[in-house]
Scaffold this motif. Sequence first.
Motif, short mmCIF file in Angstrom:
data_model
loop_
_atom_site.label_atom_id
_atom_site.label_comp_id
_atom_site.label_asym_id
_atom_site.label_seq_id
_atom_site.Cartn_x
_atom_site.Cartn_y
_atom_site.Cartn_z
N TRP A 216 37.17 18.06 74.30
CA TRP A 216 37.06 17.70 75.71
C TRP A 216 35.78 16.96 76.06
O TRP A 216 35.82 15.97 76.81
CB TRP A 216 37.22 18.94 76.59
N PRO A 217 34.61 17.36 75.58
CA PRO A 217 33.40 16.58 75.92
C PRO A 217 33.51 15.12 75.47
O PRO A 217 33.14 14.21 76.21
CB PRO A 217 32.28 17.32 75.17
N GLY A 218 34.02 14.91 74.25
CA GLY A 218 34.18 13.55 73.77
C GLY A 218 35.19 12.77 74.57
O GLY A 218 34.98 11.59 74.90
N GLN A 219 36.32 13.40 74.90
CA GLN A 219 37.35 12.71 75.67
C GLN A 219 36.86 12.34 77.06
O GLN A 219 37.12 11.23 77.54
CB GLN A 219 38.58 13.61 75.74
N ILE A 220 36.16 13.26 77.71
CA ILE A 220 35.65 12.96 79.05
C ILE A 220 34.62 11.83 78.98
O ILE A 220 34.61 10.91 79.81
CB ILE A 220 35.04 14.22 79.68
N ALA A 268 32.39 19.52 65.33
CA ALA A 268 33.01 19.99 64.08
C ALA A 268 34.38 19.35 63.88
O ALA A 268 34.85 19.20 62.75
CB ALA A 268 33.14 21.51 64.11
N ALA A 269 35.07 19.02 64.98
CA ALA A 269 36.39 18.39 64.91
C ALA A 269 36.43 17.24 65.90
O ALA A 269 37.03 17.33 66.97
CB ALA A 269 37.49 19.41 65.20
N PRO A 270 35.77 16.11 65.58
CA PRO A 270 35.67 15.00 66.52
C PRO A 270 37.01 14.30 66.73
O PRO A 270 37.86 14.27 65.83
CB PRO A 270 34.67 14.07 65.86
#
Length: 533
Positions: A216-220, A268-270
């Motif tokens: 979620w942090p990466g997607q946002i 850990a799971a980008p």
Amino acid sequence: MVSAPSYDPSAAPSPDATPASTARHTRTIIAGCLAVCLAQIGLVLPAAINGVMQRTLHASGGELTWISDAFLVPAAVLALTFGVVGDLYGRKKLVVGAALVSAVGYLVSATSDSAAQLITGQAISGIGAAALFPASLSMITAVTTTPAARAKGLASWTTALSLGAFLAPLMSGGIVEHASFQWAFGVTGVLAVITALGAWLLATESSAPEGRSLDWPGQIAIAVAMLALLYGIIQGPSDGWSSTPVVASFVAFAVFIVAFVLVESRSAAPMLRLELFRIPAFAASAGMAVIGMFGFLGGAYDLSIRLGVIQHQSPFQAAVPFLIIQGVTPLIWPLLVRLLHRVGPGPMLVTGFVSLAGAQLWLRAVPIHESGLIPLLGPLVLNGVGFGLVVAALTAAAVNVVPPKLTGMAGATTSLVRDLGQTLGPAIVGAVALGMAARQITGSLADAGLTPKEHGIASTVLHEGGPLALHTADLGPLSAKLAPYTTEALARGYNNGLILTAVACLSAAVIAAVFVGFRPSGTRPAEAEGSTA
């Protein structure tokens, strides 16, 4: 340059390569092709009817740009997110759901009576397309693991994409000749329902959940970054490049793209493994997708404005040039399969991008008063050949240099950067062309022999709606006085846009030559992490 992935073409076929499994693979390819065809129909649909929509809804230049980009923005913003969703929960289920979401969006567009509602419907359909593009590609790459099968699968996907772009102007232009433009979106909604049913009945489910999670942090971060960038570029011409919202959008883009890189490098799971960009061919493919697709779709948008808005051609007349461009790829499908398998993507990319650049410059040389098809035939065919070569080879160059378990991520990344480039095309070309046209018209009004009242009316329309609104507004005798000035200004502005798109395509050709090269190794699927270099 990238070395050939370690793959033994002489290896024996897998034990499960039975007629039944081959049939399942074929049905999956058909379902994937239906999905990408639908997504591309939605992307190209407005091109032939831009003029009709602008006149019917009294849309400004900025609103007309948003009608096209409202579809493309979600496709660019959400591509990586949906790539993860497909890997985790299944590409087949994602395609079915995405097609149904697209159908809802087309229903909203089909009932629209304002630019705002049409933009909303386009945005919803774009969310569906954001899933359809990467999921359809991942479905196909999951079942094509040999060089010959992969070449055939990717060429089929590319041909279906071009077929969608071929059908869209034919359908929209033909429908709008006899009915309102809303019917074009309604018919596409029916096709979306058919696509969902076809995927449900034909496709084989596939997934690759290992090492994947909803980051979620990466997607946002990536969603906010892309949305901020596109907002700034699209609104810059109307709001002013130094206006607070536009400047803030570019600052937000810089902040959130840095945040995305930091989040993905520590996750850990980008959702996107940044080490993929250490593979020269993959990184080059991403750059080429942004720059090259900006050049292609920017040129196509330029052509649609020339035909539908400046020349006031009918929707079907405006559709014919796009039919020629997109009709080339299905005709050369056997050649694309052979080239992918025997030549590789490098020579195809260089040739394709040079062809696109040549087509843009050739189109620019055609005088604006030439409304016949014959003077446009050469650049249209050259554009179609270039597009077919580029899209097939670009996909192969990206997904075939990564390990099989990362093809979903690679496909989603390719979709994101391709859609970003396509979104930037109309936005930047429109910004450059309309900005130049507005300045020229403002200077020309003083010499147009207008009365003070006429000058005031023209200035007001130009200020409120921009050059396109002034060119298409029904102002009685005043419109006849203004027509030579608005036509010349718009033609010069959009011709300069074609210089920009041609330079972009040539830049992409240079990247292809340097980083992908000319080795016939681009369509051999990688088998392991260490197979790429």
